[in-house]
Scaffold this active site. Structure first.
Site, PDB file in Angstrom:
ATOM      1  N   HIS A   1       7.265 -85.451  49.448  1.00  0.00           N
ATOM      2  CA  HIS A   1       7.795 -86.758  49.807  1.00  0.00           C
ATOM      3  C   HIS A   1       8.009 -87.578  48.536  1.00  0.00           C
ATOM      4  CE1 HIS A   1       3.759 -89.171  49.893  1.00  0.00           C
ATOM      5  NE2 HIS A   1       3.635 -88.130  49.096  1.00  0.00           N
TER       6      HIS A   1
ATOM      7  N   CYS B   1       4.693 -91.546  41.802  1.00  0.00           N
ATOM      8  CA  CYS B   1       4.943 -91.096  43.175  1.00  0.00           C
ATOM      9  C   CYS B   1       6.321 -91.519  43.676  1.00  0.00           C
ATOM     10  CB  CYS B   1       3.858 -91.618  44.112  1.00  0.00           C
ATOM     11  SG  CYS B   1       2.226 -90.944  43.746  1.00  0.00           S
TER      12      CYS B   1
ATOM     13  N   HIS C   1       7.452 -85.293  45.150  1.00  0.00           N
ATOM     14  CA  HIS C   1       6.277 -84.538  44.728  1.00  0.00           C
ATOM     15  C   HIS C   1       5.610 -84.013  45.997  1.00  0.00           C
ATOM     16  CE1 HIS C   1       4.708 -88.527  45.685  1.00  0.00           C
ATOM     17  NE2 HIS C   1       3.537 -87.947  45.905  1.00  0.00           N
TER      18      HIS C   1
ATOM     19  N   HIS D   1       2.161 -82.187  48.296  1.00  0.00           N
ATOM     20  CA  HIS D   1       0.723 -82.183  48.571  1.00  0.00           C
ATOM     21  C   HIS D   1       0.396 -81.052  49.531  1.00  0.00           C
ATOM     22  CE1 HIS D   1       0.124 -86.188  46.853  1.00  0.00           C
ATOM     23  NE2 HIS D   1       1.179 -86.582  47.527  1.00  0.00           N
TER      24      HIS D   1
ATOM     25  N   ASP E   1       4.974 -79.114  58.290  1.00  0.00           N
ATOM     26  CA  ASP E   1       4.680 -78.090  57.296  1.00  0.00           C
ATOM     27  C   ASP E   1       5.940 -77.594  56.592  1.00  0.00           C
ATOM     28  OD1 ASP E   1       2.942 -76.386  55.853  1.00  0.00           O
ATOM     29  OD2 ASP E   1       3.356 -74.725  57.229  1.00  0.00           O
ATOM     30  N   HIS E   2       5.851 -77.542  55.265  1.00  0.00           N
ATOM     31  CA  HIS E   2       6.942 -77.097  54.394  1.00  0.00           C
ATOM     32  C   HIS E   2       8.215 -77.912  54.615  1.00  0.00           C
ATOM     33  CE1 HIS E   2       4.176 -73.810  53.685  1.00  0.00           C
ATOM     34  NE2 HIS E   2       4.837 -73.606  52.563  1.00  0.00           N
TER      35      HIS E   2
ATOM     36  N   GLU F   1      -4.783 -86.515  51.693  1.00  0.00           N
ATOM     37  CA  GLU F   1      -3.632 -86.197  50.846  1.00  0.00           C
ATOM     38  C   GLU F   1      -4.100 -85.439  49.603  1.00  0.00           C
ATOM     39  OE1 GLU F   1       0.091 -88.826  49.663  1.00  0.00           O
ATOM     40  OE2 GLU F   1      -1.664 -89.342  48.467  1.00  0.00           O
TER      41      GLU F   1
END
Length: 147
Positions: free
Chosen positions: A21, A40, A46, A48, A86-87, A131
């Site tokens: 994100h 960020c 970037h 997580h 996810d992903h 996170e």
């Protein structure tokens, strides 16, 4: 043997997902975003590896001995968390975040809302989103703080 009163318990299960994100508010200028979000706010985003802990609460069923069947909770979490997040690039792939900044706080709200649609009413107790090991948000469904 005397009848026992109902016993309440909380049951927690965790799941992980990976996503990227960019922290960026459309309400702020590029300069304000950079000042507020720092690295960020990287235009390329970037990522997580998020850990989510979902806690449900309820009476311990006298027959099954469970608050909720873990298989059911796992399926609810798969549908509400893993499948949509996810992903993914949260800002580009998840419509909710097209207008909402993809902070961990808002990720927790998104997950709460998704779970509320699937779980029996009144069962969801809290959603904890990690996170990083240092950054954790706990959301319990509160909408506003009364001052």
């Amino acid at each position: 043997m005397s009848p026992r009163s109902a016993r309440l318990a909380r049951l927690s299960r965790s799941v992980t997902f990976s996503a990227c994100h960019r922290l960026h508010s459309k309400s702020l200028s590029d300069e304000e975003n950079l000042k507020l979000f720092g690295k960020c706010n990287n235009p390329n985003g970037h990522g997580h590896n998020y850990k989510v802990v979902v806690t449900v609460r309820g009476e311990i069923d006298p027959v099954s001995g469970m608050v909720m069947n873990l298989t059911d909770l796992k399926e609810y979490m798969q549908a509400a968390i893993v499948e949509p997040l996810d992903h993914k690039n949260l800002d580009k792939d998840v419509p909710y975040f097209s207008e909402v900044v993809s902070t961990t706080e808002n990720v927790a709200v998104f997950i709460w809302d998704n779970l509320q649609k699937l779980l029996p009413q009144g069962v969801l107790h809290k959603v904890e989103v990690q996170e990083t090991e240092q950054n954790v948000v706990v959301y319990k469904g509160e909408e506003t703080i009364v001052k």
